[in-house]
Every structure is written in C-alpha cells, then in structure tokens.
Design an enzyme around this catalytic site. Structure first.
Site, PDB file in Angstrom:
ATOM      1  N   HIS A 119       0.857  -1.190   0.000  1.00  8.06           N
ATOM      2  CA  HIS A 119       0.000   0.000   0.000  1.00  8.06           C
ATOM      3  C   HIS A 119       0.890   1.236   0.000  1.00  8.06           C
ATOM      4  O   HIS A 119       1.844   1.323   0.776  1.00  8.06           O
ATOM      5  CB  HIS A 119      -0.899   0.023   1.244  1.00  8.06           C
ATOM      6  CG  HIS A 119      -1.524   1.361   1.499  1.00  8.06           C
ATOM      7  ND1 HIS A 119      -1.202   2.146   2.597  1.00  8.06           N
ATOM      8  CD2 HIS A 119      -2.427   2.073   0.771  1.00  8.06           C
ATOM      9  CE1 HIS A 119      -1.893   3.275   2.527  1.00  8.06           C
ATOM     10  NE2 HIS A 119      -2.643   3.255   1.448  1.00  8.06           N
ATOM     11  N   SER A 120       0.602   2.167  -0.891  1.00  8.14           N
ATOM     12  CA  SER A 120       1.317   3.451  -0.934  1.00  8.14           C
ATOM     13  C   SER A 120       2.824   3.203  -1.032  1.00  8.14           C
ATOM     14  O   SER A 120       3.276   2.589  -1.991  1.00  8.14           O
ATOM     15  CB  SER A 120       0.929   4.283   0.285  1.00  8.14           C
ATOM     16  OG  SER A 120       1.204   5.649   0.086  1.00  8.14           O
ATOM     17  N   LEU A 121       3.619   3.636  -0.063  1.00  8.51           N
ATOM     18  CA  LEU A 121       5.060   3.376  -0.088  1.00  8.51           C
ATOM     19  C   LEU A 121       5.344   1.901  -0.355  1.00  8.51           C
ATOM     20  O   LEU A 121       6.231   1.553  -1.134  1.00  8.51           O
ATOM     21  CB  LEU A 121       5.688   3.806   1.243  1.00  8.51           C
ATOM     22  CG  LEU A 121       7.090   3.282   1.563  1.00  8.51           C
ATOM     23  CD1 LEU A 121       8.104   3.759   0.537  1.00  8.51           C
ATOM     24  CD2 LEU A 121       7.505   3.711   2.974  1.00  8.51           C
TER      25      LEU A 121
END
Length: 315
Positions: A119-121
């Site tokens: 998720h994300s990073l």
C-alpha cells in the site's frame, strides 16, 4: 544464517475461526525487522508492505477476510512499528531502502520467486523490487500507488537543503524532548494527521504497533510514537517521471493495481496513469478503480478483498 525468532501461533481476539497470526523478528545488521505472519508457516508467503509512517497493522482488517490457507508476511519497515530504527548517522531514503531490505529478507529465507503486496510506499517498493529483480518476482499488488512519488525536478531540488537540515535536527532530538500524550489525545493527533483517510477506530488498529508507553525513567505519563522521527523527511526519496517510466519498462511480472477513489490527492494524477500505461507495455497489468480512501485496505477492506483473492487464485 541466523533464524527468525517467533512467539508461536496465537489466536488474537476478534479474529475469525481458524485465522492465525504470529509475531516474528528477522535479524538485520542494525537490529531486527518485525513482522506479522498470517496463515500457514509451511508455505512461502505473500510479502505485504505498509505505507509511509504506517506499520504492519495496516493489513489487520484485510488479511482475516482472505482464505485461511493464504500465507502472508506483513513487515514493519525499519523505523516503523516494532522494527529497529536505523543507527544514528544513517538516513532513510524511503522508496530506495526497501529494495535492499526486501532482498535481504528474501536471501534470509532463501526464497526464489516471490509475490509482493504493498500500500502506498509499500506498493512503490513492490514496483521497484519487481523492476530491479524482474526474474525473481511472480506478481505484485499495488494499492493506490503506481511507482515511487513522482515530482517535477524543480520541486525536488528546492526541497533538498531543507530535508538535510531537518534530518540532522531530528537526529539530535534528545529523549526528554520526545512529546508524550495520553491515549485519546494521541489518537486525536493520528486522526487529524490522516485527514479522513483512516477512521478513528482504524487509527487505534495502527497504533497497536505505532505507539508505546512512555519509558518510566522519563517520569512522564502517557504514550509516545514508536516510529523514528527521521521518517518524517521524505523529500530525498522522490524521483522524476522519466526515472519512474524507465523502471516500469523492466517489470515483467503479473501486476494488479488498485486505485482508490477518491483515494490519495495526487499532485499529478497523469503521472500515476503514465506509469500504469508504461507497465502495460511489458507486463500483464490489471488496473481496477474502487471506492475508498487512500487507506482502502484498512478502512474498507471489503471493497478490495475479492479483487485481491481473485488475482492470487488466478496466478
């Protein structure tokens, strides 16, 4: 080779019947990387990686919805959750450090082909690892991100001096200067920081690993944030669109990209879509939009669980 340390399978409150999770520690030269290993330990797991300043708890609502036969190792990246912080004098490069960390963990367990979910990073690191070691990755799942954060070069140049000074400032922050709060006040701060992306209840889920009681010798009551304050500086980790597109050409595994709507307020959404389009030239890409905040896997896991499960079963 050092072996990972674990506390044995345990049933946590409120988990569905048959769902197991185990806390583990993986040795690294500066200490350990903590993780939550869900499901069977006798099969190679899907490696799950959280977002910037989050922790492995970001998957606590999604993983129990998957079949109990699914094996998932959720990591706390260095400086996050229950993992060791980098030693004084080392810098976090956020989107780059994780490539080496993942390689280190793969070698520790002697895995060959791996699958990643981020998720994300964590999604950006999944993308970067797949581009850096294209023959060693079977599939990646990227949630509300396509590549490391893309910035126009002028903005990166502008932020460099400030970023370096800020890192050095955090490095010299003495222990007695670390702010402490009572529990509800700390949750208030976290809710405000996530700006609607994470509900109050789910902020409490993240803070199970993200906060700790203030050390007794400080003679203060309350809690402090466990994450390394140096992580707040992410400006040294960005890349240009040209660099992201060049990495995208190297990815050849199966890719599931889930973009949340409204999701993250991207500086340039066209950059996100440009990376997805470039990936399609060399990889088998499934791009799906779902309703949800940037933290859709934590806040609305029911919106993506079938998509994730179908992708894992298909390949």
């Amino acid at each position: 080779m050092n072996q990972d340390k674990s506390n044995g399978h345990k049933i946590e409150p409120d988990l569905p019947a048959g769902v197991q999770v185990e806390e583990i520690e993986i040795p690294v030269p500066w200490g350990h990387v903590a993780g939550r290993w869900w499901g069977p330990r006798d099969k190679q797991p899907l490696i799950a990686i959280h977002g910037w300043q989050d922790n492995a708890g970001t998957w606590d609502n999604l993983i129990p919805l998957l079949p109990t036969s699914t094996s998932v190792l959720c990591l706390d990246l260095p400086g996050h959750g229950l993992s060791s912080h980098y030693p004084t004098g080392m810098l976090y490069y956020i989107f780059w450090d994780g490539i080496a960390l993942l390689r280190r963990i793969v070698k520790h367990f002697k895995w060959s082909k791996i699958s990643l979910m981020g998720h994300s990073l964590g999604g950006a690191l999944s993308f970067m690892y797949a581009a850096s070691f294209p023959d060693d990755v079977e599939r990646i799942i990227c949630i509300d991100i396509a590549s490391p954060a893309v910035r126009v070069p002028e903005n990166m140049v502008k932020a460099t001096g400030w970023s370096v000074d800020k890192i050095l400032e955090y490095e010299t922050l003495s222990e007695d200067k670390i702010p402490c709060y009572d529990y509800e006040e700390m949750i208030d701060i976290v809710v405000d920081a996530y700006k609607g992306s994470v509900s109050r209840e789910n902020c409490k889920v993240l803070m199970k690993r993200g906060m700790a009681p203030t050390p007794a010798h400080l003679k203060k009551k309350g809690y402090h944030f466990k994450r390394d304050p140096r992580l707040k500086v992410s400006g040294l980790a960005m890349m240009s669109l040209e660099t992201a597109l060049a990495y995208a050409t190297k990815v050849k595994c199966k890719v599931l990209n889930i973009r949340a709507i409204p999701g993250q307020n991207w500086e340039r959404l066209d950059y996100y879509m440009a990376v997805v389009d470039k990936l399609k030239e060399s990889a088998d890409v499934t791009y799906i939009e779902v309703e949800g905040t940037h933290h859709v896997q934590l806040n609305s896991p029911e919106n993506i669980v079938n998509i994730v499960e179908d992708f894992l079963e298909m390949y």
